[in-house]
Design a protein around this motif. Sequence first.
Motif, short mmCIF file in Angstrom:
data_model
loop_
_atom_site.label_atom_id
_atom_site.label_comp_id
_atom_site.label_asym_id
_atom_site.label_seq_id
_atom_site.Cartn_x
_atom_site.Cartn_y
_atom_site.Cartn_z
N PHE A 163 0.83 -1.20 0.00
CA PHE A 163 0.00 0.00 0.00
C PHE A 163 0.87 1.26 0.00
O PHE A 163 1.75 1.41 0.83
CB PHE A 163 -0.91 0.01 1.23
N GLY A 164 0.61 2.14 -0.95
CA GLY A 164 1.29 3.44 -0.99
C GLY A 164 2.79 3.35 -1.16
O GLY A 164 3.55 3.98 -0.40
N PRO A 165 3.29 2.57 -2.15
CA PRO A 165 4.74 2.41 -2.29
C PRO A 165 5.45 3.73 -2.61
O PRO A 165 4.92 4.58 -3.31
CB PRO A 165 4.87 1.43 -3.46
N HIS A 166 6.63 3.85 -2.09
CA HIS A 166 7.45 5.06 -2.28
C HIS A 166 8.89 4.58 -2.25
O HIS A 166 9.60 4.74 -1.26
CB HIS A 166 7.15 6.05 -1.15
N PHE A 167 9.31 3.99 -3.39
CA PHE A 167 10.56 3.24 -3.38
C PHE A 167 11.77 4.04 -3.81
O PHE A 167 12.53 3.65 -4.70
CB PHE A 167 10.41 1.98 -4.23
N THR A 168 11.97 5.17 -3.18
CA THR A 168 13.25 5.84 -3.37
C THR A 168 14.33 5.02 -2.66
O THR A 168 14.03 4.23 -1.76
CB THR A 168 13.22 7.26 -2.80
N THR A 169 15.58 5.24 -3.05
CA THR A 169 16.65 4.42 -2.46
C THR A 169 16.72 4.56 -0.94
O THR A 169 16.95 3.59 -0.24
CB THR A 169 18.02 4.78 -3.07
N THR A 170 16.49 5.78 -0.46
CA THR A 170 16.60 6.02 0.98
C THR A 170 15.43 5.46 1.76
O THR A 170 15.48 5.37 2.98
CB THR A 170 16.72 7.53 1.25
N ASN A 171 14.35 5.11 1.08
CA ASN A 171 13.20 4.53 1.77
C ASN A 171 13.07 3.04 1.48
O ASN A 171 12.05 2.43 1.80
CB ASN A 171 11.92 5.26 1.35
N SER A 172 14.07 2.46 0.86
CA SER A 172 13.97 1.06 0.50
C SER A 172 15.31 0.35 0.67
O SER A 172 15.62 -0.57 -0.08
CB SER A 172 13.49 0.93 -0.96
N ALA A 173 16.08 0.81 1.65
CA ALA A 173 17.38 0.18 1.91
C ALA A 173 18.15 0.01 0.60
O ALA A 173 18.55 -1.10 0.24
CB ALA A 173 17.21 -1.15 2.64
N GLN A 174 18.33 1.14 -0.09
CA GLN A 174 19.04 1.13 -1.38
C GLN A 174 18.39 0.15 -2.37
O GLN A 174 19.08 -0.60 -3.06
CB GLN A 174 20.52 0.81 -1.19
N SER A 175 17.08 0.19 -2.40
CA SER A 175 16.26 -0.61 -3.31
C SER A 175 16.19 -2.10 -2.92
O SER A 175 15.43 -2.84 -3.53
CB SER A 175 16.73 -0.50 -4.77
N SER A 176 16.93 -2.50 -1.90
CA SER A 176 16.93 -3.92 -1.55
C SER A 176 15.63 -4.32 -0.84
O SER A 176 15.34 -5.50 -0.72
CB SER A 176 18.14 -4.26 -0.68
N ALA A 177 14.87 -3.33 -0.39
CA ALA A 177 13.63 -3.66 0.32
C ALA A 177 12.40 -3.54 -0.59
O ALA A 177 11.28 -3.50 -0.11
CB ALA A 177 13.47 -2.74 1.54
N ILE A 178 12.64 -3.46 -1.88
CA ILE A 178 11.51 -3.51 -2.81
C ILE A 178 11.12 -4.97 -2.98
O ILE A 178 11.96 -5.80 -3.35
CB ILE A 178 11.90 -2.89 -4.17
N PRO A 179 9.89 -5.34 -2.71
CA PRO A 179 9.53 -6.76 -2.78
C PRO A 179 9.52 -7.25 -4.22
O PRO A 179 9.39 -6.46 -5.15
CB PRO A 179 8.12 -6.79 -2.16
N PRO A 180 9.67 -8.57 -4.40
CA PRO A 180 9.72 -9.13 -5.77
C PRO A 180 8.45 -8.75 -6.53
O PRO A 180 7.34 -8.92 -6.03
CB PRO A 180 9.79 -10.64 -5.52
N LYS A 181 8.63 -8.28 -7.74
CA LYS A 181 7.51 -7.71 -8.48
C LYS A 181 6.43 -8.74 -8.80
O LYS A 181 5.24 -8.44 -8.75
CB LYS A 181 8.04 -7.10 -9.79
N ALA A 182 6.85 -9.94 -9.12
CA ALA A 182 5.87 -10.94 -9.57
C ALA A 182 4.83 -11.24 -8.49
O ALA A 182 3.67 -11.52 -8.80
CB ALA A 182 6.60 -12.23 -9.97
N ALA A 183 5.25 -11.15 -7.23
CA ALA A 183 4.33 -11.49 -6.15
C ALA A 183 3.58 -10.28 -5.61
O ALA A 183 2.73 -10.42 -4.74
CB ALA A 183 5.10 -12.17 -5.03
N THR A 184 3.92 -9.11 -6.12
CA THR A 184 3.45 -7.88 -5.47
C THR A 184 2.22 -7.28 -6.14
O THR A 184 2.15 -7.19 -7.36
CB THR A 184 4.59 -6.84 -5.44
#
Lengths: 580, 580
Positions: A287-308
């Motif tokens: 809900f309400g994704p905001h995946f800048t690098t600083t809000n996603s542990a340098q993008s590592s906290a973006i969940p896998p797209k296929a399941a999202t």
Amino acid sequence: MPDTLKLAEYLLTRLHQLGVRSIHGVPGDFNLKLLDHVEPAGIHWVGNANELNAGYAADGYSRIKGIGALVTTFGVGELSAINAIAGAYAERAPVVHIVGTPPRSTQDARLRVHHTFGDGEYTRFAQMHAHVTVAQASLWDTQSAPEQIDTVLTQCVLHSRPVYIQVPLDLVDAPVDAGRLTWKPLSLDMTAPEATTPSQDLALSVVLQKIKTAKQPMILVDGETRALRIVDDVQNIVQTTNWPTFVTNFSKGLVDETPSNIHGIYRGSYDPKAKAFVDSCDLVLCFGPHFTTTNSAQSSAIPPKAATISFTDNEIQIGEQTYRDIPGQSAVSRLRKELSTLDLEPHSDYHSENNTISLASLSSTETITQAKMWRAISGFLRPGDIVMGETGTASYGIQELRLASHSRALAAVTWLSIGYMLPAAQGAALAQRELVASEGYNGLSQARTILFIGDGSFQMTVQELGTIIREDLDVIVFLLNNDGYTIERVIHGLYQKYNDVARWRYLEAPSFLGADAGVFTARVKTWGDLQNVFAAEEFTNGKGLRMVEIMLDREDVLEGPLMDLLLVEKKAATQVNGKA
Amino acid sequence: MPDTLKLAEYLLTRLHQLGVRSIHGVPGDFNLKLLDHVEPAGIHWVGNANELNAGYAADGYSRIKGIGALVTTFGVGELSAINAIAGAYAERAPVVHIVGTPPRSTQDARLRVHHTFGDGEYTRFAQMHAHVTVAQASLWDTQSAPEQIDTVLTQCVLHSRPVYIQVPLDLVDAPVDAGRLTWKPLSLDMTAPEATTPSQDLALSVVLQKIKTAKQPMILVDGETRALRIVDDVQNIVQTTNWPTFVTNFSKGLVDETPSNIHGIYRGSYDPKAKAFVDSCDLVLCFGPHFTTTNSAQSSAIPPKAATISFTDNEIQIGEQTYRDIPGQSAVSRLRKELSTLDLEPHSDYHSENNTISLASLSSTETITQAKMWRAISGFLRPGDIVMGETGTASYGIQELRLASHSRALAAVTWLSIGYMLPAAQGAALAQRELVASEGYNGLSQARTILFIGDGSFQMTVQELGTIIREDLDVIVFLLNNDGYTIERVIHGLYQKYNDVARWRYLEAPSFLGADAGVFTARVKTWGDLQNVFAAEEFTNGKGLRMVEIMLDREDVLEGPLMDLLLVEKKAATQVNGKA
């Protein structure tokens, strides 16, 4: 309602309808007549010490109350505030920036007046604001003005982003038609939650199908949940499903952290156990994704797209497929209702440690370090607290806190403009007080705003401690004194002078800025010192400003990204300078 | 000189060539590596408390040294400073704004990093700066960078206006060709004074003819004389001709005020005697005109066009005729030489009163009022003083001062951004100290910077008092405490709360901001108090920061425009509120 009212009254009535009860800003000759109308409209005027601070304060206010406003003057005032407006854009804070401009006659004649470049050009600053606001209006005639105001305010609410309104001095008292105030009320809930479209029906059916078949589902709540105004629905979904739920820097506090299915901030590769779980989920409701690098542990906290499945302001994204023109508010409201009627299958669970520490268990003579400090402070927190961590080590720190229910947290997300958090604390604390006073704060009859801020950041906008004092706001300031910009030191220039700041006597700030003699201040170096502070009744249950200076080592940073950076810098410094 | 050097070294070498010995700014992750090169380039780094303040300080520095520079970081830093850059544009201060930007790889990939809006767009802030700077460069490759830097710096010097340079983090240490440093030196004197053109010859012959036949000539020196870098030539012409000479807010201090042919600021309709004289002159040589309403007594101090010859940056205007493409520096230099060979006819004279008051003559128990204060302070001034009057009553006040020789004054001119003057004082005092140290300050071996500032303005940018302390600058601050924005009160809202400011304990500022215990502070209410301050050796001949709080009535303003406004407001308030 009379048939006509003054333009300023129209604008302020609209703001009042939307819930604005305080406006921040600074007087200037082109806005003074506008300011005459603020208090009569039932809106409190907060004069900040400067416009950047006013912008930050309005931003902080808006994140708690759902909308905020500031008034500045042409040129000098509005440009001083523009970085705060940009921050509100980046992090979706709905702030109305109202600028008092020279009379139309002056502009028409291209007079070479002050606050211009003396070249007769008056549109330059509006053009600059167009880069950092989602809608703009240069009010110029009484016929168009009401609709222009409504259009711009609607955009502010819908996008949860700043807007810009120019009010020429001579238009302030001009009569405008009042009709729209009656036949078109404005509110913060502008989306018809029941509106459906074939596209939405289709998308939701796919979503529900995936929910029904998920074996290892989870929820990731990100911070645009606030901007989408779907916090209550998301909270409900988190409770109804009881699915493992993670949050982000940006969303921390938006959902109640106390239930056992809430596992705090998802740190991606900095938390391998959590990452393994997330990566193995067959469904991530985001809900309400905001995946800048600083809000996603340098993008590592973006969940896998296929399941999202992501719910954004106007789309549902299911794997690679985007379903457009589906307002988040409507979609999530429908999802909540559908979920309440479903019998959900059993799901895999996830367990996270509660790593809080009892402050009492720490040696009273031991020096305070952040490695334990944040985990020891959680016990001090209460329901309803607004906890704020300024960009720097403080922002990383508050990620560690275990919040009580009905709390809110404001941390560094994307804009990361140091200096933001102190004025934002003034605005947030004021909004909190208004909500408490209007019995709109989850039944709580009192509440605190607690700010953690480094010395360098504190210097940026120190003035607003004076506004906190003047407005008698219940704010606790923990000043982390680590003798300069530690956050910069670990990035580069560990021993460089340019990362030093002037050495102030921070605890003299309250007195200098007008506090009564009895204001609580303390300097702490050890756990014992901190225990004494928390034991002090006038601190823990006091009112107004309280300030604690926490003395920390220059290189005291948390394990994780900051420590990793520090080690790299230390190694580089050793190689270059022979320093240890 | 080596064949190549690092890009940052090239840029800093150029700034050093132009006379920059201090750079102001704030560190941020995208500029840290650039900052590594500042001190090794022989340039002092001044870390200000925030970027707006750094911009103001660089502006103040540039007005004394001829050029200034600041370094900020992408987005948050540069936008915080942008109002200062706009002010530098409006009032022609040559400031180089250097912005550290994300690495090119990050920008190329449109990564959603911090200090952006998370939309991959990286050019927004440069576009905003294009509105407020005279030239911009986004450095992107090592081949073009040196020429781009040179072009932008040349524009900065020629126009005496701010410029903007983006330096991507990964380009800082990239090697660039050093050749241009040798074959194209840069300096603040870029115009060949001897260059002539037929147009210039023609215009100058007309000018000289008018000079030869003038019966009642005069000179009006305005502030763009500084920007045109013709101060010395104009000073020479004022002396050679001995013609009656007036100045403006903007130019006060640029020419020596002590000779009897200098009659201070021309106030137009606020000085009927002077206006009668000016209007009857058959020739007005006007240097560096800057006729905004606030610098020309609401346009009443613009001399009659038919009799006026104006020297601007690139034109000579003779009556209604404009001769273009004549650089002011070249034209005025030639004029000076021609004048030195002429036998000028006798001319009409003008007599103005010296209205200074001896402080000792005032009753020691009488309360201080501005009506006498400014005239009584003139006796305290010394050769070489930089006297600064912040926008507000202070700026009107310093117009009354009689400056000693080799002084400079900085007053409100056009931009009128309150908060400017305190950081500008930090920058100016530093520039002054550098000039004294390099024996480039008219032979003076010490000098003072004296700031007059109201309480509301002081609050805007108070942090830089800490920088003055940290840099140990010789600055005297007179804080005019009139309990709020008196300048706004007299414009509108005389009794309105929005013109109040928080009540600080101003004299606690030095201690709070890190001054040693012995720092001189005093609060004065009477002439006797002020006499005691001036008699105190540690104040008058002291070093470092000294601070005096002058208690004034809220409605204490000078005769003239402010008193006129006050009377209108008092009358309006009586009519509306029944208040006296």
